[in-house]
Design a protein around this motif. Structure first.
Motif, PDB file in Angstrom:
ATOM      1  N   UNK A 110      37.245  30.354  56.292  1.00 12.54           N
ATOM      2  CA  UNK A 110      36.568  29.664  55.201  1.00 12.54           C
ATOM      3  C   UNK A 110      37.565  29.475  54.069  1.00 12.54           C
ATOM      4  N   UNK A 111      37.329  28.459  53.256  1.00 13.36           N
ATOM      5  CA  UNK A 111      38.154  28.238  52.072  1.00 13.36           C
ATOM      6  C   UNK A 111      37.247  28.152  50.855  1.00 13.36           C
TER       7      UNK A 111
ATOM      8  N   UNK B   4      27.300  47.847  47.132  1.00 11.55           N
ATOM      9  CA  UNK B   4      28.666  48.293  46.829  1.00 11.55           C
ATOM     10  C   UNK B   4      29.087  47.787  45.458  1.00 11.55           C
ATOM     11  N   UNK B   5      30.154  48.370  44.948  1.00 13.96           N
ATOM     12  CA  UNK B   5      30.711  47.906  43.685  1.00 13.96           C
ATOM     13  C   UNK B   5      31.549  46.654  43.904  1.00 13.96           C
ATOM     14  N   UNK B   6      31.658  45.883  42.856  1.00 17.81           N
ATOM     15  CA  UNK B   6      32.496  44.692  42.914  1.00 17.81           C
ATOM     16  C   UNK B   6      33.957  45.128  42.999  1.00 17.81           C
ATOM     17  N   UNK B   7      34.710  44.447  43.866  1.00 15.60           N
ATOM     18  CA  UNK B   7      36.102  44.819  44.065  1.00 15.60           C
ATOM     19  C   UNK B   7      36.995  43.586  44.032  1.00 15.60           C
ATOM     20  N   UNK B   8      38.225  43.812  43.634  1.00 13.53           N
ATOM     21  CA  UNK B   8      39.208  42.733  43.625  1.00 13.53           C
ATOM     22  C   UNK B   8      39.589  42.366  45.056  1.00 13.53           C
ATOM     23  N   UNK B   9      39.608  41.075  45.334  1.00 11.98           N
ATOM     24  CA  UNK B   9      40.072  40.575  46.623  1.00 11.98           C
ATOM     25  C   UNK B   9      41.503  40.060  46.485  1.00 11.98           C
ATOM     26  N   UNK B  10      41.708  39.162  45.527  1.00 11.79           N
ATOM     27  CA  UNK B  10      43.030  38.579  45.319  1.00 11.79           C
ATOM     28  C   UNK B  10      43.088  37.977  43.929  1.00 11.79           C
ATOM     29  N   UNK B  11      44.279  37.973  43.358  1.00  8.52           N
ATOM     30  CA  UNK B  11      44.465  37.382  42.035  1.00  8.52           C
ATOM     31  C   UNK B  11      45.834  36.734  41.976  1.00  8.52           C
ATOM     32  N   UNK B  12      45.953  35.755  41.093  1.00  6.76           N
ATOM     33  CA  UNK B  12      47.221  35.064  40.923  1.00  6.76           C
ATOM     34  C   UNK B  12      47.451  34.814  39.442  1.00  6.76           C
ATOM     35  N   UNK B  13      48.656  35.119  38.975  1.00  5.53           N
ATOM     36  CA  UNK B  13      48.974  34.942  37.564  1.00  5.53           C
ATOM     37  C   UNK B  13      49.466  33.526  37.296  1.00  5.53           C
ATOM     38  N   UNK B  14      49.614  33.222  36.015  1.00  4.04           N
ATOM     39  CA  UNK B  14      50.120  31.907  35.646  1.00  4.04           C
ATOM     40  C   UNK B  14      51.535  31.697  36.157  1.00  4.04           C
ATOM     41  N   UNK B  15      52.248  32.802  36.380  1.00  2.00           N
ATOM     42  CA  UNK B  15      53.599  32.695  36.908  1.00  2.00           C
ATOM     43  C   UNK B  15      53.663  32.649  38.421  1.00  2.00           C
TER      44      UNK B  15
ATOM     45  N   UNK C  91      42.820  45.432  52.316  1.00  4.30           N
ATOM     46  CA  UNK C  91      41.983  45.047  53.452  1.00  4.30           C
ATOM     47  C   UNK C  91      42.109  43.572  53.833  1.00  4.30           C
ATOM     48  N   UNK C  92      42.700  42.754  52.947  1.00  7.33           N
ATOM     49  CA  UNK C  92      42.787  41.316  53.244  1.00  7.33           C
ATOM     50  C   UNK C  92      44.231  40.841  53.394  1.00  7.33           C
ATOM     51  N   UNK C  93      45.184  41.717  53.210  1.00  7.40           N
ATOM     52  CA  UNK C  93      46.585  41.325  53.322  1.00  7.40           C
ATOM     53  C   UNK C  93      46.858  40.768  54.718  1.00  7.40           C
ATOM     54  N   UNK C  94      47.507  39.617  54.742  1.00  9.81           N
ATOM     55  CA  UNK C  94      47.832  38.974  56.000  1.00  9.81           C
ATOM     56  C   UNK C  94      46.729  38.067  56.527  1.00  9.81           C
ATOM     57  N   UNK C  95      45.563  38.133  55.921  1.00 12.39           N
ATOM     58  CA  UNK C  95      44.443  37.293  56.376  1.00 12.39           C
ATOM     59  C   UNK C  95      44.012  36.285  55.303  1.00 12.39           C
ATOM     60  N   UNK C  96      44.077  36.689  54.059  1.00  5.65           N
ATOM     61  CA  UNK C  96      43.640  35.829  52.951  1.00  5.65           C
ATOM     62  C   UNK C  96      44.859  35.362  52.162  1.00  5.65           C
ATOM     63  N   UNK C  97      44.752  34.155  51.626  1.00  6.86           N
ATOM     64  CA  UNK C  97      45.811  33.608  50.781  1.00  6.86           C
ATOM     65  C   UNK C  97      45.190  32.964  49.552  1.00  6.86           C
TER      66      UNK C  97
ATOM     67  N   UNK D  67      41.948  30.985  50.747  1.00  2.45           N
ATOM     68  CA  UNK D  67      41.890  30.685  52.174  1.00  2.45           C
ATOM     69  C   UNK D  67      41.678  31.985  52.915  1.00  2.45           C
ATOM     70  N   UNK D  68      40.587  32.055  53.657  1.00  8.46           N
ATOM     71  CA  UNK D  68      40.231  33.285  54.353  1.00  8.46           C
ATOM     72  C   UNK D  68      40.268  33.021  55.861  1.00  8.46           C
ATOM     73  N   UNK D  69      41.174  33.684  56.540  1.00 10.65           N
ATOM     74  CA  UNK D  69      41.320  33.551  57.987  1.00 10.65           C
ATOM     75  C   UNK D  69      40.994  34.882  58.662  1.00 10.65           C
ATOM     76  N   UNK D  70      40.759  34.808  59.946  1.00 14.40           N
ATOM     77  CA  UNK D  70      40.477  36.015  60.743  1.00 14.40           C
ATOM     78  C   UNK D  70      39.390  36.849  60.077  1.00 14.40           C
ATOM     79  N   UNK D  71      38.322  36.210  59.714  1.00 13.99           N
ATOM     80  CA  UNK D  71      37.259  36.891  58.991  1.00 13.99           C
ATOM     81  C   UNK D  71      36.591  37.953  59.853  1.00 13.99           C
ATOM     82  N   UNK D  72      36.176  39.023  59.199  1.00 16.35           N
ATOM     83  CA  UNK D  72      35.523  40.144  59.850  1.00 16.35           C
ATOM     84  C   UNK D  72      34.132  40.345  59.241  1.00 16.35           C
TER      85      UNK D  72
END
Length: 121
Positions: free
Chosen positions: A17-18, A42-53, A61-67, A80-85
């Motif tokens: 999914x994207x 469950x509590x809200x958790x960080x999945x991924x973040x990107x800075x202005x730089x 848990x998502x390394x190598x699967x999400x971008x 971008x979420x691949x190999x979803x579980x």
């Protein structure tokens, strides 16, 4: 500042999914945009973040699967979420950290409304 997330849905395990999140309103500067998720009970958790730089940060848990990627010119971030579980099933929230005006030095966090991702086994 308003954040509109989209792209969630139902997918089988192993699928992709994207997610997209577009920010609008008074935005003077963006420090970070990211995705969080909250599974039922469950509590809200960080999945991924990107800075202005362009620096990225991922949950283990998502390394190598999400971008995560972004187009800051139009204030949009993607996940971008691949190999979803099945354990990826959650409501996914977009967050923007930044300043709404040039005279306000405080960096604030703004949340989107969330989009449901369900992964069936």
């Amino acid at each position: 500042v308003q954040l509109q997330a989209s792209g969630g849905g139902l997918v089988q395990a192993g699928g992709s999914l994207r997610l997209s999140c577009a920010a609008s309103g008074s935005i003077f500067s963006i420090n970070t945009m990211g995705w969080y998720r909250q599974a039922l009970g469950m509590q809200r958790e960080l999945v991924a973040a990107i800075t202005s730089g362009g620096r990225t940060n991922y949950a283990d848990s998502v390394v190598g699967r999400f971008t995560i990627s972004r187009v800051y010119a139009n204030k949009t971030v993607y996940l971008q979420m691949n190999s979803l579980k099945p354990e990826d099933t959650a409501v996914y929230y977009c967050k923007l950290e930044g300043r709404s005006t040039g005279w306000d030095p405080i960096v604030r966090g703004y949340w989107g409304q969330g989009t449901q991702v369900t992964v069936s086994s």
